[in-house]
Write an enzyme that holds these catalytic residues in place. Sequence first.
Site, mmCIF file in Angstrom:
data_model
loop_
_atom_site.group_PDB
_atom_site.id
_atom_site.type_symbol
_atom_site.label_atom_id
_atom_site.label_comp_id
_atom_site.label_asym_id
_atom_site.label_seq_id
_atom_site.Cartn_x
_atom_site.Cartn_y
_atom_site.Cartn_z
ATOM 1 N N GLY A 80 4.316 10.240 -1.093
ATOM 2 C CA GLY A 80 4.381 9.103 -1.992
ATOM 3 C C GLY A 80 3.725 7.877 -1.401
ATOM 4 O O GLY A 80 3.368 7.850 -0.219
ATOM 5 N N ASP A 81 3.564 6.857 -2.248
ATOM 6 C CA ASP A 81 2.971 5.585 -1.854
ATOM 7 C C ASP A 81 4.098 4.604 -1.575
ATOM 8 O O ASP A 81 4.864 4.260 -2.492
ATOM 9 C CB ASP A 81 2.071 5.066 -2.978
ATOM 10 N N PHE A 82 4.203 4.165 -0.334
ATOM 11 C CA PHE A 82 5.328 3.289 0.021
ATOM 12 C C PHE A 82 5.229 1.915 -0.641
ATOM 13 O O PHE A 82 6.181 1.148 -0.614
ATOM 14 C CB PHE A 82 5.479 3.151 1.541
ATOM 15 N N HIS A 86 0.580 -4.363 10.450
ATOM 16 C CA HIS A 86 -0.628 -4.920 11.052
ATOM 17 C C HIS A 86 -1.899 -4.445 10.353
ATOM 18 O O HIS A 86 -2.975 -5.011 10.581
ATOM 19 C CB HIS A 86 -0.681 -4.620 12.558
#
Length: 339
Positions: free
Chosen positions: A229-231, A249
């Site tokens: 999944g896409d956080f 970062h």
Amino acid sequence: MRTPRIVLDTMHATFLARAMYVVTDLGVPDLLADGPMSCASLAARRGVEPVPLHQMLRAVATTGLLRTDPGPETGPQQRFSLTESGQSLREGHPSGTRDMVLTMQGELFWDALRVLPERVAEGRTGPEIAYGKPFFELMADRPAEATRFNRMMIATSGDESAAVAGAYDFSGIEKFVDVGGGIGTVLLELLLRHPHLHGVLVDLPGVTEQARQNIAAAGVSARCEVVEGDFLDSLPTGADAYLLSRILHDWDDETCVRVLRSCARAMTRSSRLLVVEKVLPDDDEPHLGKRLDLIMAALTHGRERTAAEYAELLAAAGLRTIRHLPTGTAAGIIEGALT
């Protein structure tokens, strides 16, 4: 007035790093695995010119990765052997050192460095200028390079994962989510160090398969889930801790706040957020993070930050900073919670 030594050393280091790349890319460390060989023999095995190869080998030997064997031979007839440190440059070495050398001295990184003046002048990143795409989109288009880049993370993190596992008190944590956990380097260190922990690794499909393989090889599959999944969109809810190790970062402030808000939506009042980054000192003290910051500037819109700057990001996402915990390495842990 003489040129300062730091200027000379820094300019010369560029050539030494490139020589290390040439030696590694030619597979010289693998050829030397069975014992010393002459430069001429190495050149013949790889189909290259012996004189410039000898110049490369002689320079790399000053780093302690190779050793010039004693003997009467001179020039390309000199024999070289591999030191214990040099073993890390062999293909498949678990340290990821070879991957780091080949990636950081590879075409993409060099092209990003070449356009660094334009990066500063225009604001676009090196990959955007040189290739017309952001760095992570390029990685998606280049699966072999992406795999090497992910393995490089082992080398660049050094002993940080072990330091994080030992610096923070995980006794009150049962389940944690490793947000953007990559191939599982930090997650595995935590699971192996703390047998009571259960981990959930969340990352994109291109990375998770390698993570599953690493988790299975470490024998901790029963205590670990891998979620694709896409956080930036959503995360598993209700965990005791959410780990962001070397994630923020990579991004500009706006995207960092989006990531942190995604974590905040998943957290409970008792959950803890653990941000692991190379937290920069506020003064001119030399620090590994300041060198890494140059890489971030060349490749991405991300940057390394001070503890105060991370606290500002957390606050913008509805989180409060509890403390900044040093680890004994260049990395620190910013602990946060819901406000």
